[in-house]
Design a protein around this motif. Structure first.
Motif, PDB file in Angstrom:
ATOM      1  N   GLU A   1       0.906  -1.237   0.081  1.00 37.88           N
ATOM      2  CA  GLU A   1       0.037  -0.214  -0.130  1.00 37.88           C
ATOM      3  C   GLU A   1       0.996   1.261  -0.097  1.00 37.88           C
ATOM      4  O   GLU A   1       0.739   2.294  -0.643  1.00 37.88           O
ATOM      5  CB  GLU A   1      -1.010   0.023   1.165  1.00 37.88           C
ATOM      6  CG  GLU A   1      -1.829   1.148   1.315  1.00 37.88           C
ATOM      7  CD  GLU A   1      -2.887   1.465   0.240  1.00 37.88           C
ATOM      8  OE1 GLU A   1      -3.085   2.568  -0.003  1.00 37.88           O
ATOM      9  OE2 GLU A   1      -3.200   0.415  -0.442  1.00 37.88           O
ATOM     10  N   THR A   2       1.817   1.256   0.931  1.00 38.36           N
ATOM     11  CA  THR A   2       2.694   2.519   0.990  1.00 38.36           C
ATOM     12  C   THR A   2       3.444   2.756  -0.467  1.00 38.36           C
ATOM     13  O   THR A   2       3.288   3.814  -1.199  1.00 38.36           O
ATOM     14  CB  THR A   2       3.780   2.253   2.096  1.00 38.36           C
ATOM     15  OG1 THR A   2       3.367   2.027   3.234  1.00 38.36           O
ATOM     16  CG2 THR A   2       4.897   3.388   2.036  1.00 38.36           C
ATOM     17  N   TYR A   3       4.210   1.413  -0.986  1.00 38.86           N
ATOM     18  CA  TYR A   3       4.781   1.811  -2.232  1.00 38.86           C
ATOM     19  C   TYR A   3       3.922   1.886  -3.587  1.00 38.86           C
ATOM     20  O   TYR A   3       4.553   2.544  -4.582  1.00 38.86           O
ATOM     21  CB  TYR A   3       5.948   0.499  -2.484  1.00 38.86           C
ATOM     22  CG  TYR A   3       7.222   0.656  -1.736  1.00 38.86           C
ATOM     23  CD1 TYR A   3       8.158   0.915  -2.272  1.00 38.86           C
ATOM     24  CD2 TYR A   3       7.172   0.157  -0.147  1.00 38.86           C
ATOM     25  CE1 TYR A   3       9.469   1.097  -1.501  1.00 38.86           C
ATOM     26  CE2 TYR A   3       8.244   0.189   0.618  1.00 38.86           C
ATOM     27  CZ  TYR A   3       9.487   0.642  -0.300  1.00 38.86           C
ATOM     28  OH  TYR A   3      10.713   0.977   0.581  1.00 38.86           O
ATOM     29  N   ASP A   4       2.866   1.451  -3.379  1.00 42.25           N
ATOM     30  CA  ASP A   4       1.967   1.497  -4.580  1.00 42.25           C
ATOM     31  C   ASP A   4       1.543   3.134  -4.812  1.00 42.25           C
ATOM     32  O   ASP A   4       0.906   3.310  -5.837  1.00 42.25           O
ATOM     33  CB  ASP A   4       0.817   0.487  -4.543  1.00 42.25           C
ATOM     34  CG  ASP A   4       1.085  -0.694  -5.031  1.00 42.25           C
ATOM     35  OD1 ASP A   4       2.188  -0.908  -5.303  1.00 42.25           O
ATOM     36  OD2 ASP A   4       0.115  -1.628  -4.910  1.00 42.25           O
ATOM     37  N   ARG A   5       1.746   3.786  -3.843  1.00 41.64           N
ATOM     38  CA  ARG A   5       1.645   5.226  -4.013  1.00 41.64           C
ATOM     39  C   ARG A   5       2.513   5.972  -4.802  1.00 41.64           C
ATOM     40  O   ARG A   5       2.257   7.057  -5.325  1.00 41.64           O
ATOM     41  CB  ARG A   5       1.250   5.949  -2.452  1.00 41.64           C
ATOM     42  CG  ARG A   5       0.011   5.408  -2.047  1.00 41.64           C
ATOM     43  CD  ARG A   5      -0.196   5.712  -0.446  1.00 41.64           C
ATOM     44  NE  ARG A   5      -1.102   5.286   0.115  1.00 41.64           N
ATOM     45  CZ  ARG A   5      -2.103   5.718   1.051  1.00 41.64           C
ATOM     46  NH1 ARG A   5      -1.952   6.825   1.077  1.00 41.64           N
ATOM     47  NH2 ARG A   5      -2.926   5.166   1.557  1.00 41.64           N
TER      48      ARG A   5
ATOM     49  N   THR B   1       9.348   9.237  -0.979  1.00 39.62           N
ATOM     50  CA  THR B   1       8.308   9.959  -0.856  1.00 39.62           C
ATOM     51  C   THR B   1       8.617  11.717  -0.774  1.00 39.62           C
ATOM     52  O   THR B   1       7.995  12.452  -1.379  1.00 39.62           O
ATOM     53  CB  THR B   1       7.348   9.682   0.419  1.00 39.62           C
ATOM     54  OG1 THR B   1       6.808   8.407   0.252  1.00 39.62           O
ATOM     55  CG2 THR B   1       6.016  10.446   0.594  1.00 39.62           C
TER      56      THR B   1
ATOM     57  N   ASP C   1       2.226   6.799  -8.899  1.00 38.14           N
ATOM     58  CA  ASP C   1       1.299   8.166  -9.152  1.00 38.14           C
ATOM     59  C   ASP C   1       1.933   9.444  -8.987  1.00 38.14           C
ATOM     60  O   ASP C   1       1.872  10.423  -9.674  1.00 38.14           O
ATOM     61  CB  ASP C   1       0.072   8.081  -8.475  1.00 38.14           C
ATOM     62  CG  ASP C   1      -0.854   6.703  -9.090  1.00 38.14           C
ATOM     63  OD1 ASP C   1      -0.655   6.432 -10.225  1.00 38.14           O
ATOM     64  OD2 ASP C   1      -1.582   6.429  -8.352  1.00 38.14           O
ATOM     65  N   LEU C   2       2.918   9.310  -7.761  1.00 44.57           N
ATOM     66  CA  LEU C   2       3.548  10.632  -7.621  1.00 44.57           C
ATOM     67  C   LEU C   2       4.468  10.841  -8.522  1.00 44.57           C
ATOM     68  O   LEU C   2       4.639  12.159  -8.979  1.00 44.57           O
ATOM     69  CB  LEU C   2       3.932  10.496  -6.244  1.00 44.57           C
ATOM     70  CG  LEU C   2       3.298  10.308  -4.979  1.00 44.57           C
ATOM     71  CD1 LEU C   2       3.877  10.183  -3.752  1.00 44.57           C
ATOM     72  CD2 LEU C   2       2.178  11.601  -4.850  1.00 44.57           C
TER      73      LEU C   2
END
Length: 169
Positions: free
Chosen positions: A9-13, A153, A16-17
């Motif tokens: 969940e963390t890395y899948d964001r 991030t 898109d960034l």
């Protein structure tokens, strides 16, 4: 939620960034920096991808994606597996010349796919494995994965900020 799902969940964001930071920018815009010695959008996204590629390859005891194809050529660089951007001088930052936004998206996509596969197989006990004894205290797999996500991030946010400055000029 198990540990693997949480990390995915963390890395899948991040994809898109990355895409939001670079999509639609020309090579010249990717190389634009807001001031002397500042990092460009292209360098920031290249760097965050190199860090993830370098560190995850090390965790897998595998070759980096960077050195397994012509990725370096698409950035005007040589395929040095040790060059992740840490300690780059302004001249070195300016030397990272992505041929297009798509080159950054494609490279990050390849790295992200491998990282996701690695994360999918993790169990809670895996996170305690020591992966780097050169630090005091030694670094566990869990700490390394959090560090990579944190670094990526932050740099994705910096790239978005620099893009905003570029668009506001």
């Amino acid at each position: 939620m198990d540990v693997s799902d949480l990390l995915i969940e963390t890395y899948d964001r991040l994809p898109d960034l990355v895409r939001a930071a670079v999509d639609g920018l020309t090579p010249e815009q990717l190389r634009w920096a807001p001031g002397e010695g500042a990092n460009s959008v292209g360098w920031l996204v290249w760097h965050l991808t190199r860090v993830q590629d370098h560190h995850v390859a090390d965790l897998l005891d595998a070759e980096q994606i960077w050195t397994s194809g012509d990725w370096a050529g698409r950035f005007g660089l040589v395929a040095d597996p040790h060059d992740t951007g840490y300690g780059h001088t302004p001249t070195q930052v300016a030397g990272v010349r992505p041929e297009s936004a798509q080159a950054l998206i494609d490279y990050y996509g390849a790295v992200s796919t491998r990282t996701r596969s690695f994360l999918a197989g993790l169990r809670p006990a895996d996170l305690d494995r020591i992966v780097d004894e050169s630090w005091d205290p030694p670094v566990s797999l869990g700490v390394r994965l959090v560090s990579i996500a944190d670094d990526d991030t932050q740099h994705a946010g910096q790239a978005a900020y620099v893009r905003g400055l570029l668009e506001a000029r």
